[in-house]
Design an enzyme around this catalytic site. Structure first.
Site, PDB file in Angstrom:
ATOM      1  N   CYS A  24      40.970  41.205  40.058  1.00 39.81           N
ATOM      2  CA  CYS A  24      40.192  39.673  39.416  1.00 39.81           C
ATOM      3  C   CYS A  24      40.331  39.861  38.293  1.00 39.81           C
ATOM      4  O   CYS A  24      40.675  40.453  37.405  1.00 39.81           O
ATOM      5  CB  CYS A  24      39.576  39.893  40.378  1.00 39.81           C
ATOM      6  SG  CYS A  24      39.268  39.583  41.711  1.00 39.81           S
ATOM      7  N   GLY A  52      45.169  38.361  38.697  1.00 41.18           N
ATOM      8  CA  GLY A  52      45.338  37.732  40.886  1.00 41.18           C
ATOM      9  C   GLY A  52      46.105  36.252  41.195  1.00 41.18           C
ATOM     10  O   GLY A  52      45.365  35.439  40.302  1.00 41.18           O
ATOM     11  N   ASN A 126      34.885  41.306  39.347  1.00 42.88           N
ATOM     12  CA  ASN A 126      35.909  41.501  39.016  1.00 42.88           C
ATOM     13  C   ASN A 126      35.507  43.261  39.645  1.00 42.88           C
ATOM     14  O   ASN A 126      34.141  43.571  39.499  1.00 42.88           O
ATOM     15  CB  ASN A 126      36.529  41.915  37.525  1.00 42.88           C
ATOM     16  CG  ASN A 126      37.770  42.642  37.485  1.00 42.88           C
ATOM     17  OD1 ASN A 126      38.019  43.622  36.762  1.00 42.88           O
ATOM     18  ND2 ASN A 126      38.434  43.183  38.777  1.00 42.88           N
ATOM     19  N   GLY A 127      36.001  43.687  40.842  1.00 41.49           N
ATOM     20  CA  GLY A 127      35.519  45.202  41.423  1.00 41.49           C
ATOM     21  C   GLY A 127      35.952  45.550  43.177  1.00 41.49           C
ATOM     22  O   GLY A 127      35.934  44.402  43.737  1.00 41.49           O
ATOM     23  N   TYR A 266      49.542  50.015  34.938  1.00 42.61           N
ATOM     24  CA  TYR A 266      50.488  49.192  35.364  1.00 42.61           C
ATOM     25  C   TYR A 266      49.562  47.601  35.079  1.00 42.61           C
ATOM     26  O   TYR A 266      50.475  46.594  35.495  1.00 42.61           O
ATOM     27  CB  TYR A 266      50.357  49.158  36.637  1.00 42.61           C
ATOM     28  CG  TYR A 266      50.753  47.795  37.933  1.00 42.61           C
ATOM     29  CD1 TYR A 266      52.156  47.334  37.452  1.00 42.61           C
ATOM     30  CD2 TYR A 266      49.985  47.630  39.108  1.00 42.61           C
ATOM     31  CE1 TYR A 266      52.264  46.311  38.009  1.00 42.61           C
ATOM     32  CE2 TYR A 266      50.629  46.295  39.448  1.00 42.61           C
ATOM     33  CZ  TYR A 266      51.517  46.247  39.578  1.00 42.61           C
ATOM     34  OH  TYR A 266      51.943  44.897  40.430  1.00 42.61           O
ATOM     35  N   CYS A 406      41.934  53.471  46.920  1.00 39.19           N
ATOM     36  CA  CYS A 406      40.628  53.451  45.745  1.00 39.19           C
ATOM     37  C   CYS A 406      39.945  52.422  46.097  1.00 39.19           C
ATOM     38  O   CYS A 406      39.380  52.389  47.045  1.00 39.19           O
ATOM     39  CB  CYS A 406      41.229  52.639  44.972  1.00 39.19           C
ATOM     40  SG  CYS A 406      40.501  51.977  43.341  1.00 39.19           S
TER      41      CYS A 406
END
Ligand code: SF4
Length: 479
Positions: A24, A52, A126-127, A266, A406
């Site tokens: 995000c 996102g 974000n996470g 990336y 992950c």
């Protein structure tokens, strides 16, 4: 299969989950003077769109209330209304979402705004909270009601239910209870807050200029707001901004800085700075390291656009083999489609990637991409290049083999689905129809980073900075 069907379905053009999923993007703005904060949020989020594409939203202070607006879709569609009218405010936050936890549903869009016993709060995260199940179980047993399936809502529940007397103490108690990756921004009453987990998995920048304070996932959002100077929010740091100024404190000791190396490989935009590195320069170094790992032989270096561009430039420079545009990308085909069948997926790739036949015909091609997840799309791309007359195709990846999932905000498939867990590079080459496949080694990747000890490489080597507490995550590691 018709084009009409492609348009109305929700598909990932480059194969379903063919790349590790983005996470995000977050943004927060505080202005000492009244300003059109929603418009600034629009432009900042527009530059963070690559992080996102499922939903977008903002929350900003308007008089005594927090106004929140969010919807499924891209920034240019969802938030365009904020370009037409002046909306005076002095603080706001924004979010673009890719769902790593919870589905692509409107109730999971952010910011999440609540009114509770600690005041009015809006949150953008974000996470990934890796002890979500355990904490949710506890809250459910106490009678909590969740409106979304996203892990971010949990944070607001914990703040509200904390027995601490004030918001700041309740927030810190919550930050110490959640485990995982979080870069977060919040509005609390008239304060703007920004914080980063003690491992520093996700990036978060702070910039200031002419009475404007801005927090953003990447510096590209600060650039568009013409804020030239910035610093990172440190791991374990909590920053509060209000009319009295900016205050900072360390809420948790930095354990072991574990910045996500995939941000550089990336996720982030090439023009951004992330973890104090310019993304494009780092990708070029990875491409050069890849070239320096082998006796390069080929006629042209071709990037898989856009993700392979920078690494291909680095490979070409280091090897002396010319960089060439062998594939072009159709930027208007949309980013998010889901095509169910193999044939439809192939059509989606053909719509997205178009070979430049003149440059490919009769050539030995070194095809550069950043990573390989399932291999299904690479198979189609190799077929496309063969049809265009390529003599040889040697796929080179500017990251190591992805072998582990992950738990820190990136959507990587299960171990069985990852092609590098099932096949050697030679077997992958055979499977996708290439003449050879090679990956950047973990050692070479580390050597291209100035401070490799501050990064997480767990999806390559399984060496997690910590083991998640939740059983479902633990069992995914041990599969
Ligand atoms: S496991 Fe991989 S994707 Fe996840 S944080 Fe670590 S480096 Fe990034």
């Amino acid at each position: 299969m018709t084009l009409r069907l492609i348009k109305c379905l929700d598909i990932k053009v480059i194969g379903e989950n063919e790349k590790p999923g983005h996470q995000c993007g977050i943004l927060a703005i505080f202005s000492e003077q009244t300003a059109n904060i929603p418009e600034k949020l629009f432009y900042g989020l527009f530059t963070l769109q690559h992080r996102g594409q499922e939903s977008a939203g903002i929350a900003y202070r308007k008089g005594d209330t927090i106004v929140t607006y969010k919807d499924l879709g891209m920034v240019s569609t969802v938030l365009v209304r904020y370009l037409y009218q002046e909306r005076p405010s002095n603080l706001g936050i924004g979010h673009v979402r890719y769902s790593t936890h919870g589905g692509n549903r409107l109730e999971n869009a952010q910011p999440i705004s609540v009114s509770c016993n600690k005041g009015e709060i809006a949150l953008a995260h974000n996470g990934n909270i890796s002890n979500t199940s355990l904490l949710k179980e506890e809250l459910f047993s106490e009678g909590a009601i969740f409106q979304s399936t996203s892990d971010s809502e949990l944070i607001l529940h914990l703040i509200s239910r904390s027995h601490q007397n004030n918001f700041r103490d309740a927030l810190i108690e919550t930050l110490l209870r959640i485990q995982g990756a979080f870069a977060m921004v919040m509005i609390h009453n008239n304060d703007l807050l920004a914080m980063r987990d003690p491992y520093g998995f996700r990036p978060l920048y702070l910039g200031k200029k002419d009475g404007l304070t801005v927090f953003a996932s990447e510096t590209c959002a600060l650039d568009i707001l013409q804020i030239p100077e910035y610093r990172t929010v440190n791991p374990g740091e909590l920053i509060t901004v209000n009319e009295r100024g900016l205050g900072t404190e360390i809420f948790a000791e930095n354990k072991k800085t574990s910045q996500c190396v995939f941000e550089l490989i990336y996720f982030s935009k090439p023009d951004s700075q992330v973890f104090n590195q310019t993304v494009h320069i780092m990708r070029k170094k990875m491409g050069a390291a890849l070239a320096n790992s082998e006796d390069c032989s080929g006629d042209i270096v071709v990037p898989l656009p856009d993700s392979g561009n920078s690494a291909a430039l680095g490979y070409a420079e280091a090897s002396g083999i010319p960089f060439e545009l062998g594939l072009t990308r159709n930027h208007y085909s949309g980013r998010s489609f889901i095509l169910p069948s193999k044939a439809e997926r192939e059509l989606a790739v053909r719509i997205k990637l178009l070979p430049v036949k003149e440059t490919i015909r009769g050539k030995r091609i070194i095809l550069i991409d950043d990573s390989l997840v399932r291999g299904t799309t690479s198979r189609i791309i190799v077929k496309l290049l063969r049809e265009a007359g390529a003599k040889e195709i040697h796929l080179r990846l500017s990251s190591p083999e992805i072998k582990y999932p992950c738990f820190f905000g990136i959507d990587i498939p299960t171990k069985e689905e990852l092609i590098s867990n099932r096949m050697t590079p030679a077997e992958i080459a055979e499977y996708i129809g290439a003449d050879s496949v090679r990956f950047l080694s973990i050692e070479k990747l580390k050597s291209s980073l100035p401070d490799f000890e501050n990064y997480c490489f767990a999806c390559f080597n399984g060496d997690y900075p910590f083991k998640p507490l939740d059983q479902d995550y633990r069992s995914r590691i041990n599969q």
